[in-house]
Design a protein around this motif. Structure first.
Motif, PDB file in Angstrom:
ATOM      1  N   GLU A 132      10.830 -14.443   1.533  1.00 58.29           N
ATOM      2  CA  GLU A 132       9.768 -14.440   0.171  1.00 58.29           C
ATOM      3  C   GLU A 132       8.464 -13.817   0.722  1.00 58.29           C
ATOM      4  O   GLU A 132       7.917 -14.371   1.873  1.00 58.29           O
ATOM      5  CB  GLU A 132       9.681 -15.790  -0.190  1.00 58.29           C
ATOM      6  N   ALA A 133       7.960 -12.890   0.212  1.00 61.67           N
ATOM      7  CA  ALA A 133       6.629 -12.441   0.698  1.00 61.67           C
ATOM      8  C   ALA A 133       5.781 -11.763  -0.640  1.00 61.67           C
ATOM      9  O   ALA A 133       6.594 -11.036  -1.273  1.00 61.67           O
ATOM     10  CB  ALA A 133       6.731 -11.474   1.752  1.00 61.67           C
ATOM     11  N   GLN A 134       4.632 -12.080  -0.698  1.00 59.94           N
ATOM     12  CA  GLN A 134       3.738 -11.170  -1.577  1.00 59.94           C
ATOM     13  C   GLN A 134       3.331 -10.098  -0.517  1.00 59.94           C
ATOM     14  O   GLN A 134       2.590 -10.296   0.201  1.00 59.94           O
ATOM     15  CB  GLN A 134       2.419 -11.917  -1.726  1.00 59.94           C
ATOM     16  N   VAL A 135       3.466  -8.909  -1.134  1.00 60.76           N
ATOM     17  CA  VAL A 135       3.205  -7.684  -0.436  1.00 60.76           C
ATOM     18  C   VAL A 135       2.259  -6.703  -1.166  1.00 60.76           C
ATOM     19  O   VAL A 135       2.363  -6.490  -2.418  1.00 60.76           O
ATOM     20  CB  VAL A 135       4.492  -6.969  -0.109  1.00 60.76           C
ATOM     21  N   ALA A 136       1.195  -6.157  -0.366  1.00 60.22           N
ATOM     22  CA  ALA A 136       0.272  -5.287  -0.796  1.00 60.22           C
ATOM     23  C   ALA A 136       0.545  -3.951  -0.273  1.00 60.22           C
ATOM     24  O   ALA A 136       1.041  -3.913   1.096  1.00 60.22           O
ATOM     25  CB  ALA A 136      -1.163  -5.441  -0.830  1.00 60.22           C
ATOM     26  N   ILE A 137       0.465  -2.789  -1.007  1.00 59.65           N
ATOM     27  CA  ILE A 137       0.674  -1.427   0.082  1.00 59.65           C
ATOM     28  C   ILE A 137      -0.546  -0.808  -0.172  1.00 59.65           C
ATOM     29  O   ILE A 137      -1.556  -0.557  -1.097  1.00 59.65           O
ATOM     30  CB  ILE A 137       1.609  -0.658  -1.065  1.00 59.65           C
ATOM     31  N   LEU A 138      -0.933  -0.196   1.180  1.00 61.52           N
ATOM     32  CA  LEU A 138      -2.117   0.407   1.330  1.00 61.52           C
ATOM     33  C   LEU A 138      -1.619   1.846   1.411  1.00 61.52           C
ATOM     34  O   LEU A 138      -1.155   2.290   2.591  1.00 61.52           O
ATOM     35  CB  LEU A 138      -2.790  -0.092   2.754  1.00 61.52           C
ATOM     36  N   SER A 139      -1.626   2.639   0.423  1.00 56.64           N
ATOM     37  CA  SER A 139      -1.231   4.098   0.413  1.00 56.64           C
ATOM     38  C   SER A 139      -2.149   5.277   0.930  1.00 56.64           C
ATOM     39  O   SER A 139      -3.613   4.625   1.465  1.00 56.64           O
ATOM     40  CB  SER A 139      -0.719   4.266  -0.556  1.00 56.64           C
ATOM     41  N   ALA A 140      -1.964   6.409   0.807  1.00 57.23           N
ATOM     42  CA  ALA A 140      -2.869   7.726   1.042  1.00 57.23           C
ATOM     43  C   ALA A 140      -3.602   7.808  -0.089  1.00 57.23           C
ATOM     44  O   ALA A 140      -4.256   7.036  -0.745  1.00 57.23           O
ATOM     45  CB  ALA A 140      -2.078   8.556   1.751  1.00 57.23           C
ATOM     46  N   THR A 141      -3.510   9.163  -0.313  1.00 57.97           N
ATOM     47  CA  THR A 141      -4.395   9.402  -1.676  1.00 57.97           C
ATOM     48  C   THR A 141      -3.207   9.288  -2.876  1.00 57.97           C
ATOM     49  O   THR A 141      -1.950   9.015  -2.757  1.00 57.97           O
ATOM     50  CB  THR A 141      -4.603  10.741  -1.974  1.00 57.97           C
ATOM     51  N   PRO A 142      -3.701   8.747  -4.126  1.00 60.16           N
ATOM     52  CA  PRO A 142      -2.994   8.656  -5.356  1.00 60.16           C
ATOM     53  C   PRO A 142      -1.904   9.796  -5.604  1.00 60.16           C
ATOM     54  O   PRO A 142      -0.855   9.670  -6.353  1.00 60.16           O
ATOM     55  CB  PRO A 142      -4.030   8.405  -6.450  1.00 60.16           C
ATOM     56  N   ASN A 143      -2.229  10.931  -5.351  1.00 61.47           N
ATOM     57  CA  ASN A 143      -1.284  11.972  -5.468  1.00 61.47           C
ATOM     58  C   ASN A 143      -0.265  12.317  -4.438  1.00 61.47           C
ATOM     59  O   ASN A 143       0.421  13.115  -4.586  1.00 61.47           O
ATOM     60  CB  ASN A 143      -2.206  13.365  -5.699  1.00 61.47           C
ATOM     61  N   ALA A 144      -0.472  11.588  -3.208  1.00 59.86           N
ATOM     62  CA  ALA A 144       0.329  11.902  -2.103  1.00 59.86           C
ATOM     63  C   ALA A 144       1.900  11.914  -2.538  1.00 59.86           C
ATOM     64  O   ALA A 144       2.583  10.832  -2.930  1.00 59.86           O
ATOM     65  CB  ALA A 144       0.056  11.063  -0.973  1.00 59.86           C
ATOM     66  N   THR A 145       2.619  13.001  -2.491  1.00 63.86           N
ATOM     67  CA  THR A 145       4.135  12.949  -2.813  1.00 63.86           C
ATOM     68  C   THR A 145       4.793  11.961  -2.166  1.00 63.86           C
ATOM     69  O   THR A 145       5.433  11.389  -2.770  1.00 63.86           O
ATOM     70  CB  THR A 145       4.516  14.384  -2.556  1.00 63.86           C
ATOM     71  N   ASN A 146       4.758  12.045  -0.706  1.00 68.79           N
ATOM     72  CA  ASN A 146       5.594  11.391   0.143  1.00 68.79           C
ATOM     73  C   ASN A 146       5.417   9.663  -0.233  1.00 68.79           C
ATOM     74  O   ASN A 146       6.327   9.022  -0.584  1.00 68.79           O
ATOM     75  CB  ASN A 146       4.986  11.460   1.517  1.00 68.79           C
ATOM     76  N   GLN A 147       4.352   9.440  -0.044  1.00 67.94           N
ATOM     77  CA  GLN A 147       3.883   7.905  -0.502  1.00 67.94           C
ATOM     78  C   GLN A 147       4.331   7.537  -1.623  1.00 67.94           C
ATOM     79  O   GLN A 147       4.910   6.356  -1.871  1.00 67.94           O
ATOM     80  CB  GLN A 147       2.609   7.626  -0.173  1.00 67.94           C
ATOM     81  N   ASN A 148       4.073   8.275  -2.596  1.00 63.84           N
ATOM     82  CA  ASN A 148       4.456   7.630  -4.113  1.00 63.84           C
ATOM     83  C   ASN A 148       5.970   7.697  -4.062  1.00 63.84           C
ATOM     84  O   ASN A 148       6.569   6.805  -4.753  1.00 63.84           O
ATOM     85  CB  ASN A 148       4.001   8.694  -5.049  1.00 63.84           C
ATOM     86  N   THR A 149       6.962   8.624  -3.310  1.00 59.51           N
ATOM     87  CA  THR A 149       8.136   8.772  -3.721  1.00 59.51           C
ATOM     88  C   THR A 149       8.703   7.218  -2.713  1.00 59.51           C
ATOM     89  O   THR A 149       9.640   6.660  -3.374  1.00 59.51           O
ATOM     90  CB  THR A 149       8.905   9.775  -2.716  1.00 59.51           C
ATOM     91  N   TRP A 150       8.249   7.082  -1.633  1.00 61.19           N
ATOM     92  CA  TRP A 150       8.416   5.712  -1.019  1.00 61.19           C
ATOM     93  C   TRP A 150       8.224   4.344  -1.501  1.00 61.19           C
ATOM     94  O   TRP A 150       8.989   3.607  -1.573  1.00 61.19           O
ATOM     95  CB  TRP A 150       7.815   5.968   0.549  1.00 61.19           C
ATOM     96  N   ILE A 151       7.023   4.702  -2.326  1.00 59.11           N
ATOM     97  CA  ILE A 151       6.647   3.400  -2.984  1.00 59.11           C
ATOM     98  C   ILE A 151       7.562   3.230  -4.125  1.00 59.11           C
ATOM     99  O   ILE A 151       8.196   1.924  -4.301  1.00 59.11           O
ATOM    100  CB  ILE A 151       5.099   3.349  -3.544  1.00 59.11           C
ATOM    101  N   ALA A 152       7.956   4.021  -4.790  1.00 58.77           N
ATOM    102  CA  ALA A 152       9.062   4.159  -5.871  1.00 58.77           C
ATOM    103  C   ALA A 152      10.328   3.440  -5.520  1.00 58.77           C
ATOM    104  O   ALA A 152      10.948   2.771  -6.204  1.00 58.77           O
ATOM    105  CB  ALA A 152       9.176   5.484  -6.594  1.00 58.77           C
TER     106      ALA A 152
END
Lengths: 342, 373
Positions: free
Chosen positions: B193-213
């Motif tokens: 059980e964990a509350q997790v925050a994500i610290l990503s790159a730019t809001p438009n970064a293709t990679n990071q957005n796909t991984w987060i999704a």
């Protein structure tokens, strides 16, 4: 002078008067000659520079800067500045994407965007003229605010499904001739702004405002109203640049054109417009825009690194601000010498 | 105020006219559907391209890679340590097949500045462009022009829309990356059980957005990860200082936070630097994607227990070999074709023109000293 914290000291004004219009015109001439020389040298030295395709790339690269530099020239001549232009462009791009998603026809979207751009400019104008705040501070504020709003409108998405017929039209060449289509509206608009500035009483009054807006006010110039409408025009032109940008890159995004305001201001100053107002010409600015674009294009083709390119832009900016001051200083020193001899 | 009204009414009239005329809407476009997409591909320059591939549509696995093959490396931005390492691999591969290597790129990671560089490369007549795209679509018109000028486009790290490039060298599957990051969190908390925050790159970064999704989807669908709750996504814009501040902000605004996942190398090292000097050290789990070189001290001082990454050097190496295989005609880009990538061995082209590098590596105290990138 309210706009900028630097008030022209009387000695400077004195020198300016003595240099006269012939000196000022010669700065534009210098920029135009330097531009011609740069094009020639690049054409001979840099492989791949002097081709129709590269010319097309070059015009497409500078088009947005040119569109915003036109009204910015007028704004800076009155002694004000608008740093929110690139953020306004980004916000317009976001709105354009969102309206397209909502299913509005593109023709309506473009008109709406330009109206919105004018409103964004009017916000700057109201703060500067009604509340008498310095435009530097106001537009740094709206620079942050408009970019923030751009993310509110479109978030981190990119809208990219604009019709190819539209996106292609922007990057196409004229049928049969290797001249980019975008050059036509640019030339027409530059002519309109040039005539407005140099051939109308209204244009001449802008120089008076920039030289001393209080004196201009007492001479019957509608200072506040002129400035207000200049900000509105700048907003509308930024919106036009936003529409162009969105089609050119076939992508509506909130971060479009981030940092472009620096290139615009650099090109305007390089074109011989005084950052303190009261001086500069539109042909000079257009030459400045092209010079900046040509240099960056040629240096990239010559494999010069991106960091070095940033240094070039910065140096040009400093040189263009410094040179007129150095000339003025030299003139003053010479006249003092002359006086001493007498 | 009076003088304003005629202009305003002019605007309104224009607006009415424009809306009355109807015009081009999104629905018109989507009604055309695929037709629109093919029309895009069949414009003049692309027409030449399809003829080209038509004449050499048959792959010749024995084709020689010509000497002096021009390989251009175009990262999202220069001076990013990650791309420097990828470039090292690509440069090494280019040396092995005696090509000519050229690294260029914009100083800011924006889509538009990359377009100018693609234009420049196509103007210079590059044979292969290895590209990590800042925007999946904005670079496509420029890529199309470069391809019509004869260049092969191999994307790596961040793909464009599949129809505009030749091949994509995928560092890891989206699922692979998403899973390893969730797994590293689950391994470190009691009861999963964990509350997790994500610290990503730019809001438009293709990679990071796909991984987060993908992570969000896995949390919903996979019971092993159902105890994880993503409370927020913060953006450090892949800038060290901004990421540092965002990490600080996350820990202050979410006092019950159990873990931060930073799926970007800039983000994880900035967050590690903040956490190692704060009261959260050892209290909050930090994991994500990072470089062994940058993370070594934080693994040794106990700030970070595990993080993951593919080998970026191998990614560049594979991308350069893929480009060379394409340009020489060993492969045409069809699914199922195979080619040799030097020391890495044989690779096969998968669906949608993708070449997969392999599973990500997890780094911890036991193995971190084996890696020096």
């Amino acid at each position: 002078v309210e706009g900028l914290p630097v008030a022209p000291d009387t000695a400077n004004l004195d020198a300016r008067r003595r240099i006269g219009w012939s000196q000022l015109a010669s700065w534009d001439a210098v920029v135009i000659v330097v531009l011609a020389a740069t094009v020639l040298i690049a054409g001979v030295m840099v492989e791949g520079f002097a081709t129709a395709r590269n010319l097309n790339f070059l015009i497409l690269d500078v088009a947005a800067i040119a569109l915003i530099a036109m009204p910015m020239t007028l704004v800076i001549i009155t002694g004000e500045i608008d740093l929110s232009v690139a953020s306004a462009l980004g916000l317009i791009s976001s709105v354009m994407g969102q309206l397209w998603l909502a299913g509005l026809p593109l023709e309506t979207i473009i008109v709406l965007c330009i109206v919105l751009g004018a409103v964004l400019g009017a916000v700057n104008g109201v703060f500067v003229t009604r509340f008498r705040l310095p435009s530097l501070a106001v537009t740094i504020g709206t620079l942050a605010m408009y970019r923030g709003l751009a993310y509110v409108v479109l978030g981190d998405r990119a809208v990219a499904d604009f019709p190819p017929s539209w996106t292609r039209a922007v990057t196409s060449s004229l049928p049969g001739i290797p001249i980019p289509t975008m050059l036509l509206p640019l030339v027409v608009l530059a002519a309109v702004f040039g005539l407005l500035l140099h051939a109308t009483p209204m244009g001449r009054s802008l120089y008076a405002i920039g030289a001393n807006d209080e004196a201009a006010h007492f001479a019957g110039v509608a200072v506040a109203r002129s400035k207000f409408w200049l900000f509105v025009t700048t907003g509308a032109m930024s919106a036009l640049a936003g529409v162009y940008w969105t089609f050119r890159y076939a992508s509506a995004r909130a971060d479009n054109a981030a940092g472009l305001e620096l290139s615009v201001v650099a090109a305007v100053l390089l074109g011989g417009v005084s950052i303190f107002g009261g001086r500069g010409t539109l042909p000079g600015v257009m030459a400045g825009v092209l010079l900046l674009g040509t240099l960056l294009n040629a240096l990239r083709l010559a494999n010069v690194s991106a960091e070095a390119l940033n240094i070039v832009t910065g140096l040009l900016l400093i040189i263009s601000v410094l040179t007129p001051s150095v000339i003025a200083l030299a003139q003053r020193a010479r006249s003092r010498e002359r006086k001493a001899r007498q | 105020m009076k003088s304003r009204s005629p202009l305003l009414s002019l605007f309104l009239v224009l607006l009415l006219l424009a809306s009355a005329c109807g015009g081009t809407t999104r629905e018109d476009e989507s009604a055309q559907g695929d037709e629109g997409a093919t029309a895009a591909g069949e414009s003049e320059p692309a027409g030449e391209e399809s003829e080209d591939t038509g004449s050499e549509a048959v792959a010749n696995p024995d084709a020689e890679i010509p000497d002096g093959l021009g390989i251009a490396f175009l990262p999202k931005a220069v001076n990013n340590p990650y791309f420097t390492i990828v470039s090292g691999g690509a440069s090494a591969a280019t040396g092995e097949f005696a090509g000519e290597y050229n690294e260029t790129g914009p100083s800011d990671a924006s889509a538009s500045s990359q377009v100018s560089y693609i234009n420049t490369l196509s103007q210079q007549g590059s044979d292969v462009i290895l590209l990590s795209a800042n925007d999946a679509n904005a670079v496509c018109p420029a890529i199309e022009q470069a391809r019509s000028a004869g260049a092969k486009i191999v994307t790596f790290d961040s793909d464009t829309s599949p129809e505009c490039r030749d091949l994509f060298v995928n560092q890891a599957t989206t699922e692979g990356i998403a899973e390893v990051q969730l797994q590293m969190v689950v391994d470190q908390v009691e009861g999963g059980e964990a509350q997790v925050a994500i610290l990503s790159a730019t809001p438009n970064a293709t990679n990071q957005n796909t991984w987060i999704a993908a992570m969000e989807q896995m949390i919903e669908e996979n019971d092993a990860f159902s105890g994880i709750e993503i409370v927020t996504v913060a953006y450090g814009n892949d800038e060290d200082e901004k990421s540092f501040q965002e990490a600080q902000g996350l820990l202050q605004s979410y006092p019950d936070l159990d873990a931060i996942i930073a799926p970007t190398t800039v983000g994880i090292s900035a967050a590690a630097r903040y956490i190692s000097g704060s009261q959260y050290k050892g209290q909050v789990i930090l994991t994500g994607l990072g470089f062994p070189e940058q993370m070594r001290e934080f693994v040794k001082d106990g700030t970070v227990a595990q993080f993951a990454l593919w080998n970026p050097e191998e990614l560049g190496y594979l991308a350069a070999w893929t480009g060379a295989a394409l340009a020489s005609g060993q492969i045409t880009g069809e699914e199922g074709e195979t080619f040799s990538a030097g020391e890495l061995g044989e690779y096969e082209i998968g669906a949608d023109g993708e070449v997969l590098l392999g599973p990500p590596t997890v780094f911890d105290e036991a193995n971190i000293d084996d890696f020096d990138f």
